[in-house]
Design a protein around this motif. Structure first.
Motif, PDB file in Angstrom:
ATOM      1  N   ALA A 165      73.540  78.948  79.468  1.00  0.00           N
ATOM      2  CA  ALA A 165      74.214  79.063  78.175  1.00  0.00           C
ATOM      3  C   ALA A 165      73.864  77.850  77.319  1.00  0.00           C
ATOM      4  CB  ALA A 165      75.725  79.142  78.355  1.00  0.00           C
ATOM      5  N   LEU A 218      82.243  83.233  77.617  1.00  0.00           N
ATOM      6  CA  LEU A 218      81.120  82.364  77.940  1.00  0.00           C
ATOM      7  C   LEU A 218      80.618  82.691  79.341  1.00  0.00           C
ATOM      8  CD1 LEU A 218      79.468  79.955  76.855  1.00  0.00           C
ATOM      9  CD2 LEU A 218      81.131  78.441  77.935  1.00  0.00           C
ATOM     10  N   GLY A 223      75.267  75.280  81.851  1.00  0.00           N
ATOM     11  CA  GLY A 223      75.445  74.999  80.436  1.00  0.00           C
ATOM     12  C   GLY A 223      74.482  73.904  80.009  1.00  0.00           C
ATOM     13  N   LYS A 249      80.211  69.608  73.573  1.00  0.00           N
ATOM     14  CA  LYS A 249      79.812  70.823  74.278  1.00  0.00           C
ATOM     15  C   LYS A 249      79.743  70.583  75.781  1.00  0.00           C
ATOM     16  CE  LYS A 249      75.910  72.003  72.346  1.00  0.00           C
ATOM     17  NZ  LYS A 249      75.794  71.096  71.194  1.00  0.00           N
ATOM     18  N   TYR A 253      81.558  73.152  78.488  1.00  0.00           N
ATOM     19  CA  TYR A 253      80.982  73.775  79.680  1.00  0.00           C
ATOM     20  C   TYR A 253      81.808  73.431  80.917  1.00  0.00           C
ATOM     21  CZ  TYR A 253      76.668  74.307  76.870  1.00  0.00           C
ATOM     22  OH  TYR A 253      75.737  74.611  75.913  1.00  0.00           O
ATOM     23  N   VAL A 260      76.411  71.665  84.480  1.00  0.00           N
ATOM     24  CA  VAL A 260      75.684  71.351  83.253  1.00  0.00           C
ATOM     25  C   VAL A 260      74.268  70.856  83.535  1.00  0.00           C
ATOM     26  CG1 VAL A 260      77.758  70.883  81.931  1.00  0.00           C
ATOM     27  CG2 VAL A 260      76.656  69.023  83.186  1.00  0.00           C
TER      28      VAL A 260
END
Length: 323
Positions: A165, A218, A223, A249, A253, A260
């Motif tokens: 994402a 989501l 992420g 951001k 996540y 991440v």
């Protein structure tokens, strides 16, 4: 105890999210929230509003200033008045505008930081650049990751090792136009006003935008935190800023329970790797190989660490450590 902030719209805009979370967390601890009107088009009205509201603040109280309020110059006026009233000033830094815009701390932001009694900053790298311009290191407290309050998170789904994402203002993230060159699956979320054919392909899907406190849509196994117009490095002003700041951001996540991917030169790399919350990369062109080297057991452990960490930042864990 008072929190000073300024008015911003919050619908489908993640920009004010961190500020609103701070307001909500501190309101629950007994702080009074005061918001200022700010407009670059109405300078006189803005200045009068600042002077009027700040003079209403009692003498010698603790004031948390969500920095900056409008602009660093507007914040300087506020800090001068608060000093005259002998308030204890906590500067909670969301952005150092000069560092973001030029890569250096200018005189106004240096002055603002020096006027505070305590400064809550993002990362050790941000501390270093402030120390370099003469700000007292003893004042600084590092938050590392912003808290992120939510009312809905994704329902746990099957783990897709290569579904990535990227969420944010896609108009300001030109590298997304090149993601189709990578042999990886991407879900893109956020504001996008251009032709969708510029970003979409068989492997890259635009999933629309969502309210920042509702992460239920989501969907991803990773992420991505990235900036600039290149796949090979984070570049430009915003890419360079990742060497110092804690991107919001990243908190999003983590709050969603998603491991991440960060740039290996980012200020957050050491924190993420130390707590086993994700991976770091030199280049997005290396990402496919990097993900292949993450075993299923390692990913499961990483995801468990993220889910545990998510519970903390959803409850105000990081801010509580430094207040």
């Amino acid at each position: 105890m008072i929190v000073l902030d300024f008015y911003l719209s919050v619908l489908y805009n993640a920009g004010p999210k961190a500020r609103e979370d701070v307001n909500n967390l501190l309101r629950a601890k007994g702080y009074e929230i005061k918001k200022l009107f700010f407009s670059r088009k109405h300078i006189l009205k803005t200045v009068l509003g600042i002077v009027s509201l700040t003079w209403q603040i009692p003498m010698k109280v603790k004031v948390v200033v969500q920095y900056p309020i409008g602009t660093p110059l507007a914040t300087l006026i506020i800090l001068c008045i608060l000093q005259l009233k002998k308030c204890y000033i906590v500067l909670l830094v969301h952005d150092l505008e000069s560092l973001r815009a030029t890569g250096k701390i200018n005189k106004i932001e240096q002055e603002n930081c020096n006027r505070a009694d305590s400064i809550i900053i993002h990362t050790p790298n941000m501390r270093s650049v402030l120390v370099d311009v003469g700000v007292d290191e003893k004042k600084m407290k590092i938050i590392n990751v912003f808290d992120y309050m939510v009312f809905s998170t994704p329902t746990p789904k099957q783990l897709f090792k290569t579904l990535i994402a990227f969420a944010g203002n896609l108009d300001k993230s030109p590298f997304v136009h090149k993601l189709k060159e990578l042999n990886l699956l991407f879900n893109l979320y956020g504001v996008y006003h251009k032709d969708l054919s510029m970003i979409e392909s068989n492997t890259v899907h635009y999933c629309g935008k969502f309210k920042p406190d509702d992460l239920s849509n989501l969907e991803a196994s990773w992420g991505l935190v990235w900036d600039g117009d290149s796949l090979t490095t984070c570049n430009g002003l915003m890419g360079n800023y990742q060497k110092y700041n804690a991107p919001h951001k990243l908190s999003m996540y983590l709050a969603a329970g998603i491991p991440v991917i960060v740039w290996n030169l980012s200020a957050e790399r050491d924190f993420i790797e130390k707590h086993h919350l994700g991976i770091s990369i030199d280049s997005l062109t290396d990402l496919s190989v990097k993900l292949q080297n993450v075993s299923e057991n390692d990913y499961i452990l990483m995801k468990k660490n993220v889910e545990d960490f998510a519970l903390k930042i959803q409850r105000g864990y990081m801010l509580e450590l430094v207040m």
